[in-house]
Each structure stands twice: as structure tokens, then as C-alpha cells.
Scaffold this active site. Structure first.
Site, PDB file in Angstrom:
ATOM      1  N   SER A   1       0.854  -1.184   0.000  1.00 20.60           N
ATOM      2  CA  SER A   1       0.000   0.000   0.000  1.00 20.60           C
ATOM      3  C   SER A   1       0.888   1.232   0.000  1.00 20.60           C
ATOM      4  O   SER A   1       2.117   1.121   0.080  1.00 20.60           O
ATOM      5  CB  SER A   1      -0.853  -0.003   1.263  1.00 20.60           C
ATOM      6  N   LYS A   2       0.270   2.365  -0.034  1.00 22.09           N
ATOM      7  CA  LYS A   2       1.016   3.633   0.003  1.00 22.09           C
ATOM      8  C   LYS A   2       1.926   3.685   1.224  1.00 22.09           C
ATOM      9  O   LYS A   2       3.059   4.131   1.156  1.00 22.09           O
ATOM     10  CB  LYS A   2       0.028   4.798   0.076  1.00 22.09           C
ATOM     11  N   ARG A   3       1.386   3.208   2.356  1.00 20.00           N
ATOM     12  CA  ARG A   3       2.134   3.223   3.600  1.00 20.00           C
ATOM     13  C   ARG A   3       3.440   2.428   3.482  1.00 20.00           C
ATOM     14  O   ARG A   3       4.441   2.732   4.099  1.00 20.00           O
ATOM     15  CB  ARG A   3       1.246   2.637   4.709  1.00 20.00           C
ATOM     16  N   HIS A   4       3.406   1.390   2.679  1.00 21.76           N
ATOM     17  CA  HIS A   4       4.594   0.556   2.507  1.00 21.76           C
ATOM     18  C   HIS A   4       5.549   1.124   1.469  1.00 21.76           C
ATOM     19  O   HIS A   4       6.563   0.510   1.158  1.00 21.76           O
ATOM     20  CB  HIS A   4       4.197  -0.832   2.006  1.00 21.76           C
ATOM     21  N   GLY A   5       5.181   2.218   0.841  1.00 22.01           N
ATOM     22  CA  GLY A   5       6.077   2.777  -0.165  1.00 22.01           C
ATOM     23  C   GLY A   5       5.597   2.526  -1.578  1.00 22.01           C
ATOM     24  O   GLY A   5       6.332   2.751  -2.532  1.00 22.01           O
TER      25      GLY A   5
END
Ligand code: GLU
Length: 472
Positions: A245-249
Site C-alpha cells: 500500500s502507500k504506507r509501505h512505499g
């Protein structure tokens, strides 16, 4: 085998890490076999088309140095070719027009779902009589064209370069749409015609395309063409093994450029998302030109790849440290035009002392700011725990006194000077090295006092040391 590969992005947004990983594997598989890497913009989905996305695709590839061979092919310029091919399938009775309304298809789907059956089209329009067909055509009723899944073969198998032999029965396949009601082709048809005409012999794409690959192979068979080899890439997951996800880059590749990652570090990081150099090798650092020699698509693993941002930071830091200070200075100036305004000699000295701490080019901004304004700090920080107020003051005063006579040439000069000051005044390192460093940087973690003196130069160093004495 010389591989002719293509990167075939849909311009629906900014290319993400996963897209570009595919582009990199396409590029490397081609280059490692002395083949060609082609670019095709799949812009037939007009509803999702984002005009700027085409530019983002070009920028992303060019940042990483993944140059395609020849001009990019745009599907939107090839409409007539697809339409002719659809007609050919219609003429051979391998496809048919479907006039079913959205309402009918929706209620059919609901019905099938209720009875636990797979939601497949029921071939209602395949049963239309010639008369009905002519009537509908005359009345200009909107239609799509569906490919007719044949009775035989009963299954489709291919040898996937990543997952081995994959076999899927054809009875699970629905008569899928190849031409939409707006007369634009779907991906399902267009990519096959293009791959064939462009001479693509290895298709690398995400594993979400595995279930529909038998449909595509049936189209190749309908045209009497050989299908290319396939390599379906593993998923990329976050460190928690959940969907990226976005959070993971999972952001656009150009975000990484903006954050100050080096393209060569990014390539090195991306290639390990699925590939590894084979058993027994522990080598982690590869340049693009090295990868162009040794990459083998057969070494891609089907297990999900784990996207680890910390590893990217570590790798980027390593690439930054491996640049010469002059190269790093050039990169910084390219990265941020503001650095052009800084005195070049000063900038180079700054880079020399800060290089080892830098993990991204963007971090340099904050680090360098401390050198441009007098630091603010609590006066208690000046006195190290192994020192006291009196000796600290003495240490700074002695440094100030000696500074003017010192050579400003090298960092070693200052190390020696500070050593002498400790010795000659019967002080300890804690009375000199620590407070001089805090006075110059305002921080408890920074380059050494000798490095700071050398970077800041005489005038600025004197100013900061005098300020410290005043505070004490
Ligand atoms: N346009 C498709 C996508 O971006 C390409 C898939 C493929 O490589 O065949 O997902």
C-alpha cells in the site's frame, strides 16, 4: 534466444513501483540476450485515460536509464487495425456481436450468483437468428463483440518462466469482450495483435494476468499465430506480508526521485523484488550495466517479493557514500537548483563532511541549513559531563586565540591544533573537542569539531565560538 520484450503501461496515472519493476525486468531480459526492449502505450481505455500519465511514463523510464529501442507505439493510433482484426474473427465465426443491455447482464449476474454458479455470459446473442441480427444491425442497436470460446481444446497449458507449467480448463472461460460498444478494442484483443506485430517473444507482466492468459492463447490460435513465452511476476507485498500500500512505499516511482533516491540505487533495489542472482550468491550490489550482462528471467522467483523501505534507505546511503564528493556535489546541484547559489568550494567541503551521514539527497537540505545560520542551543549543552564551566570556557577561548594562526587547508590541521590546545593548557578532550563542536554546530551529534572548523572557515567559526563564550 534474443528476447524482444515490451513495457506496455496504461496511461491511467503515475507509474508505481510494481509497474516499473516490470519495465526493468523487460529491459534486462532483452539486454541480457542482446534483444530489444520496446515501449507501447496502451491508451485504449478512454475513460481512465490521464493525459499527463504519458509524460510520467517517459520521465520514469528516463530517470532510471531504461531507454526503449525505437519509438513508442500508441494503441490509439492503431484503431483501424484492431477493428479489421475483429471483423476477421466475425467473418470466420470465431466471434459474435452481443446486443445485451447492461440491465440484462446485471440481472443475469445476480441470478447466477444466487444459484452459486460462476457469473459467466450465457451466450444469449450467439443464438440470434440471422434475421434478428440483420434487424438489430439495421436499427443500429449498440453492441459489443465477444470472442467465442471454442469447444476444443478443453484445456490450455503454457510453460511459464516463473511458475512452471500452468494448465487451465477452457470451460471456466467466458466469451469475453474484444470490442467495446464505442468500437474501441479491449486490452484482451489489442495487446495480442500488437505483441504479434511487434515481434514480442517474451511477455513479462503481473501475476493477475495468469487466469486470463488462456483466453489470449485462444486468440493467438484463432489467428493461427504462435504465442510468446510468458513470465508472470510475483506479487510485491509489504513487510507485514500484506498487500503493498502507500504506507509501505507503493507510491509513484517519481516520488522516489523527488525524495532524493539515486536511480542506480533504485534499480538495484527493484531488481531484488523477485529476482536473485542464484543460489549461493550473497552479492547485493549490482549496477545496471552489470545486470544487463547477467540477468536471467528464469531466476525470477514465484514467491511474493517483500518491499522493505529500510533496505532501500540503506542501499541509497551506500550508493551515496560510493560517489566521489565531487560527483555527489554535482548530483545535489542537479537535484536542487538552490544549491547553485551556494559558493561551490563551500558546498564541496560541506559534502565531504556530511556524505557519510546522508541517506537521501533530500536530507541534505536540512543538514546544510545548520551551516547557514548561527546555531541556537541551550548553554548547558556546551559543558560536557566530564568537564566544568571554567575549563570549557578556557578550552573555547584557547581555540579562538589559536585559530587565526592556523592553516585552513586540511581537516588534519585542525585535529592537530585541537590536540595541542588540550595538551598546552593542561585540559582534557572534554574541555575542548566537545564544546567547540557544540559551539559550531549547535547539536550534540554532528561532524567532528575539526571538520566543522574546516567547513565553516575562519570568519564564521570565530563568530560561533565568540557567541558560545558570551553565552557561558
Ligand atoms: N496495459 C497493461 C497494464 O498496464 C499491460 C499488461 C501487459 O503487460 O500485458 O496492466
Amino acid at each position: 534466444m534474443k528476447y524482444i520484450t515490451r513495457f506496455a503501461p496504461s496511461p491511467t496515472g503515475n507509474p508505481h513501483v510494481g509497474n516499473i519493476r516490470t519495465a526493468l525486468f523487460d529491459y534486462l531480459a532483452a539486454k541480457a540476450t542482446k534483444g530489444s526492449f520496446l515501449l507501447r502505450i496502451e491508451d485504449t481505455d478512454r475513460e481512465r485515460f490521464v493525459p499527463e500519465a504519458v509524460d510520467y511514463i517517459h520521465q520514469s523510464l528516463s530517470w532510471l536509464g531504461l531507454k526503449s529501442d525505437g519509438e513508442a507505439v500508441y494503441q490509439s493510433a492503431r484503431l483501424k487495425i484492431y477493428q479489421d482484426k475483429v471483423q476477421e474473427l466475425l467473418d470466420k465465426d470465431l466471434a459474435y456481436k452481443c446486443f445485451c443491455s447492461k440491465e440484462r447482464l446485471d440481472s443475469l449476474r445476480l441470478e447466477l450468483e444466487k444459484t452459486g454458479k460462476p457469473p459467466m455470459y450465457d451466450r444469449c446473442c450467439l443464438a440470434l437468428s440471422d434475421d434478428d441480427l440483420v434487424k438489430k444491425e439495421k436499427a443500429k442497436e449498440p453492441f459489443v463483440v465477444r470472442f467465442k470460446i471454442p469447444e476444443s481444446p478443453v484445456e490450455i497449458s503454457w510453460k511459464d518462466k516463473v511458475r512452471g507449467t500452468v494448465t487451465i480448463p477452457t470451460k471456466v472461460l467466458e466469451d469475453f469482450i474484444i470490442l467495446k460498444s464505442d468500437s474501441w478494442p479491449t486490452y484482451n484483443l489489442a495487446h495480442i495483435i500488437d505483441d504479434h506485430e511487434m515481434g514480442i517473444n517474451l511477455v513479462i507482466r503481473g501475476e493477475e494476468f495468469v487466469p486470463s492468459t488462456p483466453k489470449y492463447i485462444l486468440i493467438y490460435q484463432a489467428f493461427g499465430w504462435d504465442h510468446p513465452e510468458y513470465a508472470h511476476m510475483p506479487l510485491t507485498l509489504g513487510k507485514d506480508h500484506k498487500k503493498l500500500s502507500k504506507r509501505h512505499g507503493d507510491t509513484s516511482i517519481l516520488d522516489y526521485k523527488e525524495k532524493g533516491y539515486l536511480p542506480e540505487a533504485m534499480i538495484n533495489f527493484l531488481v531484488f523484488l523477485g529476482w536473485n542472482p542464484g543460489e549461493g550468491s550473497t552479492k547485493e550490489i549490482y549496477s545496471l550495466s552489470e545486470l544487463k550482462q547477467i540477468f536471467n528471467i528464469n531466476d525470477v522467483n514465484k514467491a511474493p517479493a517483500i518491499f522493505d523501505l529500510e533496505r532501500l534507505d540503506w542501499m541509497n546511503g551506500l550508493y551515496i557514500r560510493n560517489l566521489s564528493p565531487l560527483e555527489l556535489t554535482d548530483r545535489l546541484v542537479l537535484f536542487n537548483q538552490d544549491y547553485k547559489k551556494i559558493d561551490r568550494a563551500f558546498l564541496e567541503r560541506l559534502v565531504i563532511v556530511e556524505q557519510s551521514r546522508l541517506k537521501t539527497l533530500a536530507e541534505f537540505k536540512e543538514i546544510s541549513q545548520a551551516y547557514f545560520s548561527l546555531p541556537e542551543y541551550d548553554k548547558n549543552m556546551l559543558v560536557f559531563k566530564k568537564s566544568n564551566h571554567k575549563d570549557t570556557k578556557k578550552g573555547i577561548e584557547a581555540t579562538l586565540e589559536k585559530l587565526s594562526n592556523n592553516e585552513w587547508e586540511t581537516i588534519e590541521n585542525f585535529e592537530e591544533l585541537l590536540g595541542h590546545i588540550v595538551h598546552d593548557n593542561e585540559l582534557t578532550n572534554a574541555d575542548v573537542f566537545w564544546p567547540v563542536r557544540v559551539a559550531l554546530s549547535g547539536k550534540d551529534k554532528s561532524p567532528s569539531p575539526a571538520e566543522l572548523l574546516w567547513v565553516l572557515g575562519k570568519e564564521e567559526s570565530v563568530r560561533r565560538l565568540e557567541k558560545a563564550i558570551k553565552i557561558l
